[in-house]
Design a protein around this motif. Structure first.
Motif, short mmCIF file in Angstrom:
data_model
loop_
_atom_site.label_atom_id
_atom_site.label_comp_id
_atom_site.label_asym_id
_atom_site.label_seq_id
_atom_site.Cartn_x
_atom_site.Cartn_y
_atom_site.Cartn_z
N LEU A 69 12.06 -2.38 -0.96
CA LEU A 69 12.04 -3.58 -2.06
C LEU A 69 11.13 -3.90 -2.80
CD1 LEU A 69 14.10 -6.31 -2.56
CD2 LEU A 69 12.50 -7.49 -1.01
N VAL A 70 9.72 -3.73 -2.22
CA VAL A 70 8.50 -3.80 -3.10
C VAL A 70 8.57 -2.69 -3.91
CG1 VAL A 70 6.02 -3.85 -2.91
CG2 VAL A 70 7.33 -4.94 -0.88
N LEU A 71 8.97 -1.63 -3.56
CA LEU A 71 8.82 -0.36 -4.41
C LEU A 71 9.85 -0.61 -5.67
CD1 LEU A 71 8.02 2.47 -5.12
CD2 LEU A 71 10.17 3.35 -3.87
N MET A 72 11.14 -1.21 -5.29
CA MET A 72 11.85 -1.51 -6.48
C MET A 72 11.70 -2.46 -7.69
SD MET A 72 14.38 0.36 -6.82
CE MET A 72 14.08 2.02 -6.23
N THR A 73 10.82 -3.64 -7.03
CA THR A 73 10.27 -4.67 -7.82
C THR A 73 9.37 -4.17 -8.65
OG1 THR A 73 9.03 -5.41 -6.08
CG2 THR A 73 10.98 -6.54 -6.33
N LEU A 74 8.41 -3.17 -8.03
CA LEU A 74 7.31 -2.88 -8.90
C LEU A 74 7.75 -1.74 -10.01
CD1 LEU A 74 4.77 -1.16 -6.29
CD2 LEU A 74 4.33 -2.13 -8.59
N LEU A 75 9.02 -0.96 -9.74
CA LEU A 75 9.61 0.01 -10.31
C LEU A 75 10.18 -0.89 -11.76
CD1 LEU A 75 11.32 2.76 -8.35
CD2 LEU A 75 9.10 2.85 -10.05
N PHE A 76 10.89 -1.92 -11.22
CA PHE A 76 11.77 -2.81 -12.31
C PHE A 76 10.54 -3.37 -13.33
CE2 PHE A 76 16.34 -3.84 -11.50
CZ PHE A 76 16.37 -2.75 -10.77
N LEU A 127 1.01 -1.36 0.14
CA LEU A 127 -0.12 -0.15 0.04
C LEU A 127 0.81 1.15 -0.13
CD1 LEU A 127 -2.90 -0.99 2.39
CD2 LEU A 127 -2.93 -0.74 0.01
N ALA A 128 2.21 1.26 0.73
CA ALA A 128 3.00 2.30 0.50
C ALA A 128 3.78 2.52 -0.47
CB ALA A 128 3.99 2.10 1.85
N ALA A 129 4.08 1.39 -1.22
CA ALA A 129 4.87 1.44 -2.41
C ALA A 129 3.96 1.69 -3.60
CB ALA A 129 5.59 -0.01 -2.47
N LEU A 130 2.93 1.34 -3.68
CA LEU A 130 1.81 1.46 -4.90
C LEU A 130 2.03 3.11 -5.26
CD1 LEU A 130 -0.88 -1.19 -4.96
CD2 LEU A 130 0.74 -0.30 -6.95
N PRO A 131 1.41 3.97 -4.19
CA PRO A 131 1.29 5.34 -4.87
C PRO A 131 2.81 5.99 -5.16
CG PRO A 131 0.73 5.00 -2.26
CD PRO A 131 0.87 3.73 -3.03
N VAL A 132 3.57 5.70 -4.31
CA VAL A 132 5.08 6.14 -4.72
C VAL A 132 5.47 5.67 -6.02
CG1 VAL A 132 7.49 6.24 -3.85
CG2 VAL A 132 5.61 6.28 -2.31
N ALA A 133 5.14 4.24 -6.30
CA ALA A 133 5.77 3.84 -7.54
C ALA A 133 4.80 4.64 -8.85
CB ALA A 133 5.54 2.49 -7.60
N VAL A 134 3.57 4.81 -8.42
CA VAL A 134 2.69 5.34 -9.48
C VAL A 134 3.30 7.06 -9.74
CG1 VAL A 134 0.41 6.47 -9.92
CG2 VAL A 134 0.74 4.11 -8.94
N VAL A 135 3.63 7.56 -8.86
CA VAL A 135 4.28 8.96 -8.94
C VAL A 135 5.31 8.82 -9.77
CG1 VAL A 135 5.19 10.88 -7.62
CG2 VAL A 135 3.18 9.83 -6.81
N LEU A 136 6.49 7.96 -9.36
CA LEU A 136 7.58 7.85 -9.94
C LEU A 136 7.45 7.54 -11.56
CD1 LEU A 136 9.96 6.01 -7.45
CD2 LEU A 136 10.19 8.57 -8.09
N TRP A 137 6.47 6.65 -12.01
CA TRP A 137 6.04 6.26 -13.11
C TRP A 137 5.32 7.42 -13.98
CZ3 TRP A 137 1.49 4.44 -15.95
CH2 TRP A 137 1.87 3.51 -16.72
N ARG A 138 4.49 7.85 -13.13
CA ARG A 138 3.50 9.04 -13.82
C ARG A 138 4.80 10.21 -14.27
NH1 ARG A 138 2.29 12.96 -15.71
NH2 ARG A 138 0.43 14.31 -15.43
N PHE A 139 5.38 10.49 -13.59
CA PHE A 139 6.41 11.75 -13.80
C PHE A 139 7.74 11.30 -14.30
CE2 PHE A 139 3.46 13.39 -10.68
CZ PHE A 139 3.12 14.43 -11.57
N ARG A 140 7.78 9.93 -14.64
CA ARG A 140 9.21 9.20 -15.09
C ARG A 140 10.52 9.71 -14.23
NH1 ARG A 140 9.94 9.92 -21.16
NH2 ARG A 140 11.55 8.55 -20.94
#
Lengths: 371, 568
Positions: B160-167, B80-93
């Motif tokens: 770790l969850v954030l990184m696997t999501l980003l990868f 739950l914590a990693a998802l929004p952060v990953a979305v922001v990083l992905w959205r704004f590249r």
């Protein structure tokens, strides 16, 4: 250099099922530049690796100057090889790459290895790169270094695994010209594997077409190009039109080819193929496209059709013409300012039977016109 | 040695046989023996009595429930914590620098109990923030019970969850931007592109969080939580000895839960269409200065949060006197001196155990990676997933299995009982590290594509020259990385260590840290050791980043990775 004659008898190889190579028989003369061509996955690189000793055939024998080398290990075969990506060791300089495997103290006759390397660097015009690392070299220079590394131990046989792939057109022409010049100069038996027909046709003395692990045809570049012996070879050398029909011998030296798509055609042929279901093949540029009301030159057989589509390719325009239920590919030279004939136009196709090849039907490959 | 056979099906069998022998001796037989022990009565006959006892005792049922809840809660919170952060990083590249990407894998190399102890120092009643916020309410994690454990594990495994999501999603960020420019809404892109593509990464990250939390022994104990499977199994072994059938049952329950969770997550990972790619490999987007600054601020704030979380450990390590004050009253380096002076034994033990385990893992990992590379394509996936399934063996369960299987055995020549030596520890570390070792082995093999070695073979150079001048220089980096990964994974495996070390003098440094932090007088030294450990891991990662930047990838697309045999 000490060139060799190579003979391969009944070579078979597999990584399991299906077999990669089947019943390969080859005879390559000393000093010859022999090309092995074929579509991707046909087994041509595997054949090269078998000849190098990097793979051991499951069946058959390879003889260099009459001596069976099946049990001679890779290093003992005295074979030089240039790999597709050149495989230059990135942590070594150009000189170290070439000299690897040859301690400086070692000499060959009166010439030290170092002198030989310098000579090769000079011949290949890469002397100034001797202290550079591979990453600092251009593609052309990398190829020359790979060539120098393959030649430094004076191999009896030089093997080239698609060394021109991934190289842009202009550089490619220069590289193959340089290679041919060097090969003639050194007089070394060379086998070039390539998927690009143009590379093989332009520099090889002879070539073999490999399809599905078997050699389908061996001959000079012109012989292979003009007289392919099978549908697979014809397709590989650029024939695009294949029409199914029935062949009949009608008079002495005359044949008749009847097809539901193009009707019945008759023409003289000295070596008449066997009668029965057959496939007529003809190159796109051996067909002539004319307006429907043109004068019908008696040297050609004429077929009527409709333009389905056209592609402007620069030197030529490629048309797809609907003939009955079939489509023919026709290439016409492009002339300054001329526009392509629009789709839907009725046209005449002039067909010179002497430039057609006839194969028995069901020989191999499907008959569909490639896209 | 005949080159001819190097692709024949016989070759993989050799490596697979060695692997099978190792796994049989140090995995299958001990675990099998433990299963028998779990279902046997006092006379050794098969009986279901222990299951009845296990199920009838509310403490064990509660432990089972708590373990699953804590692991699941930690995995869900981290996601739950990693998802929004990953979305922001992905959205704004926003591309985190390579060093930050690597720090995403820090949770694998630092034990979570360090975070627990650091947070207790900060938020506890005598701690800095804890004291300040005392009037507002109780914020000591040790007082939160099970939710405290979930939060700490979630914070620990969030990177770790954030990184696997980003990868698993980075490769598609550019296309998403182009699609957005063409008029697709970001909501639609996130729901229809990001989430489906990120699912395998999310499943993998959550699975690792679940498995590690389930197996974690030191963190719950540091929080005073004992009604979980791992602590209960540990206590039963400590109290009733290693042949206790209930501890076997608990270990088996942990294995069963882990296998089920791994199988579920593997299903998501295998069937996802994701192309895994590190974010830093992407073409950097053209951002305005404002966007860059905002992005930087976002990443720095995440990094600052973690720095704050671990600051408790740093302050403790530097504190001279610190009691009921916001910050330490005085600062000293004495704890570091003490750590370096008195704890060299722990450091040496760590080097020996983890070094041995890593060497073993690199050797086996390389052999298996090579065998898998050469196996028929239809086997490849199954072999890879089979090896990865070892991730689902909890350290506590493996340690109990070893304790039950090896007692009768003695070291050859010396005659010392195996369980009275440290010998079993590197073996357990090695088995636990194998899934990572095989991946690392594949990475090492990729640095020496087949043609590079074949060119050496054709040159006529000697076998020794080829090994010395081609194989070792070209594979050195990959082998070093493989060794460091396996070493790091072993160094944090406190669950196995706590059960398998024969005495405190044989303890690795992670156990020393844990022991020191449990005492009031040793907290400074323990914290100093922890800071030194984290610093070493951070330094190793930074060195990796520098080395990676200097290296160009050798292997091209579609090129055969594994090298051929060298004829003798």
């Amino acid at each position: 250099m000490n060139s060799v004659r190579i003979e391969a008898d009944n070579i078979a190889f597999s990584y399991g099922e299906p077999r990669v190579l089947r019943d390969i028989n080859l005879s390559i003369e000393a000093c010859e530049l022999f090309a092995v061509v074929g579509p991707s996955g046909s087994g041509k690189t595997t054949l090269l690796r078998v000849l190098a000793g990097l793979e051991q055939p499951s069946h058959g024998s390879i003889r260099l100057n009459g001596v069976d080398v099946r049990d001679i290990p890779v290093a003992g075969r005295n074979v030089g090889m240039v790999f597709q990506n050149f495989a230059l060791w990135p942590h070594m300089t150009v000189f170290e790459n070439i000299a690897f495997g040859h301690p400086s103290a070692q000499s060959s006759g009166t010439e030290t290895v170092e002198a030989r390397i310098e000579k090769l660097l000079a011949i290949l015009d890469i002397t100034e790169t001797r202290a550079a690392r591979p990453a600092q070299l251009s593609i052309g220079q990398q190829q020359r270094v790979a060539l120098a590394r393959a030649l430094v131990h004076e191999p009896r046989l030089l093997l080239l695994d698609d060394p021109f792939s991934n190289v842009e057109q202009e550089l490619r022409k220069q590289m193959r010209h340089d290679l041919r010049t060097l090969q003639r100069k050194l007089g070394i038996t060379t086998i070039l594997v390539t998927h690009a027909l143009e590379d093989a046709l332009s520099i090889a003395d002879r070539l073999a077409v490999v399809v599905h692990g078997t050699i389908r045809q061996i001959g000079s570049p012109t012989a292979i190009y003009d007289f392919p012996n099978s549908i697979d070879v014809a397709r590989f050398v650029g024939v695009e039109n294949f029409l199914a029909g029935t062949l009949r011998h009608v008079e002495r030296q005359m044949i008749e080819f009847a097809s539901p798509d193009i009707g019945t055609l008759r023409w003289p042929m000295r070596d008449r193929p066997a009668e029965g279901p057959s496939v007529l093949s003809i190159r796109p540029h051996a067909l002539h496209l004319c307006p429907i009301d043109s004068f019908r030159d008696g040297r050609y057989s004429w077929i009527e059709g409709d333009v389905v589509a056209s592609e402007f390719l620069g030197e030529v325009v490629r048309y797809r013409i609907a003939i009955g239920n079939a489509e023919l590919s026709v290439k016409q030279p492009h002339y300054l300012g001329a526009t392509a004939t629009p789709a839907g136009t009725q046209v005449l196709i002039g067909f010179d039977p002497s430039r057609a090849r006839i194969f028995p039907a069901g020989q191999n490959a499907d008959m569909s016109t490639p896209e | 040695m005949n080159l001819a056979n190097r692709r024949s099906p016989r070759r993989p069998w050799l490596a697979l046989t060695i692997l099978a022998a190792f796994l049989l001796a140090f995995f299958a037989l001990p675990v099998g023996r433990m299963f028998l022990a779990g279902f046997s009565d006092d006379e050794g006959h098969l009986a279901g009595k222990s299951i009845t006892v296990f199920l009838a005792n509310p403490l064990y049922a509660e432990s089972l429930f708590n373990s699953v809840s804590a692991a699941l809660g930690a995995a869900i919170l981290a996601a739950l914590a990693a998802l929004p952060v990953a979305v922001v990083l992905w959205r704004f590249r926003l591309q985190p620098p390579l060093i930050l990407e690597l720090f995403g894998f820090l949770p694998l190399f630092v034990p979570p109990f360090m975070l627990s102890l650091s947070l207790q120092t900060l938020l506890g009643r005598g701690g800095a923030l804890g004291m300040l916020l005392q009037p507002v309410g109780e914020i000591d994690p040790a007082m939160w019970g099970l939710p405290g454990l979930m939060v700490i594990e979630a914070i620990h495994y969030f990177p770790l969850v954030l990184m696997t999501l980003l990868f698993s999603t980075a490769g598609y960020a550019q296309q998403a931007h182009e699609a957005a420019r063409l008029g697709n809404s970001w909501f639609r892109l996130v729901t229809r592109v990001f989430l489906p593509l990120g699912l395998p990464g999310l499943a993998f990250g959550m699975a690792i969080t679940f498995l590690k939390t389930l197996d974690d022994l030191a963190t719950p104990l540091s929080l005073g939580l004992t009604n979980l499977l791992a602590p209960q199994a540990y206590f039963r072994v400590s109290t009733y000895g290693h042949m206790d059938p209930l501890s076997s049952l608990m270990a088996m329950a942990m294995i069963a839960i882990s296998v089920i969770v791994w199988a579920i997550s593997a299903g998501f990972i295998r069937h996802g269409a994701t192309q895994w790619e590190p974010p830093h490999r992407q073409t950097p987007p053209s951002l305005t200065t404002g966007q860059r600054r905002l992005g930087g601020l976002f990443l720095v704030s995440i990094a600052a949060f973690y720095a704050l979380c671990y600051s408790g450990m740093l302050l403790t390590s530097l504190a001279g006197i610190w009691s009921h004050t916001l910050l330490p009253e005085s600062y000293v380096l004495a704890h570091y001196a003490s750590a370096l002076e008195n704890e060299t034994g722990g450091l040496i033990n760590t080097l020996v155990y983890c070094g041995l385990a890593a060497l073993l893992d690199v050797a086996i990992g390389l052999a298996v990676a090579r065998a898998i590379d050469r196996s028929p394509p239809r086997w490849k996936k199954n072999l890879l997933w089979g090896a990865a399934a070892l991730l689902s063996i909890p350290g506590v369960a493996l340690a109990i299995a070893y304790l039950q299987f090896f007692p009768g055995m003695r070291l050859p020549l010396v005659g010392t009982p195996l369980d009275a030596t440290w010998f079993l520890l590197p073996m357990a570390f090695s088995v636990r590290g194998l899934p990572f070792a095989i991946q690392a082995g594949t990475f090492a093999l990729r640095s020496l594509p087949a043609p590079y070695l074949e060119a050496a073979l054709l040159s006529g150079a000697s076998r020794l020259a080829i090994i010395r001048r081609i194989i070792l220089p070209m594979m050195a980096f990959g082998l070093l990385i493989a060794f460091l990964i396996c070493f790091g994974i072993a160094a944090v495996d406190l669950s196995s260590a706590m059960l398998l070390i024969p005495s405190e003098t044989d303890a690795p440094v992670s156990y020393s840290i844990y022991l020191h932090m449990q005492t009031s007088t040793g907290r400074g030294t323990g914290a100093a050791l922890a800071v030194l450990t984290i610093a070493v891991v951070a330094l190793a990662m930074s060195a990796f980043v520098l080395a990676t930047r200097r290296r160009a990838p050798v292997l091209r697309q579609g090129e055969r990775a594994a090298f051929p045999d060298i004829p003798g």
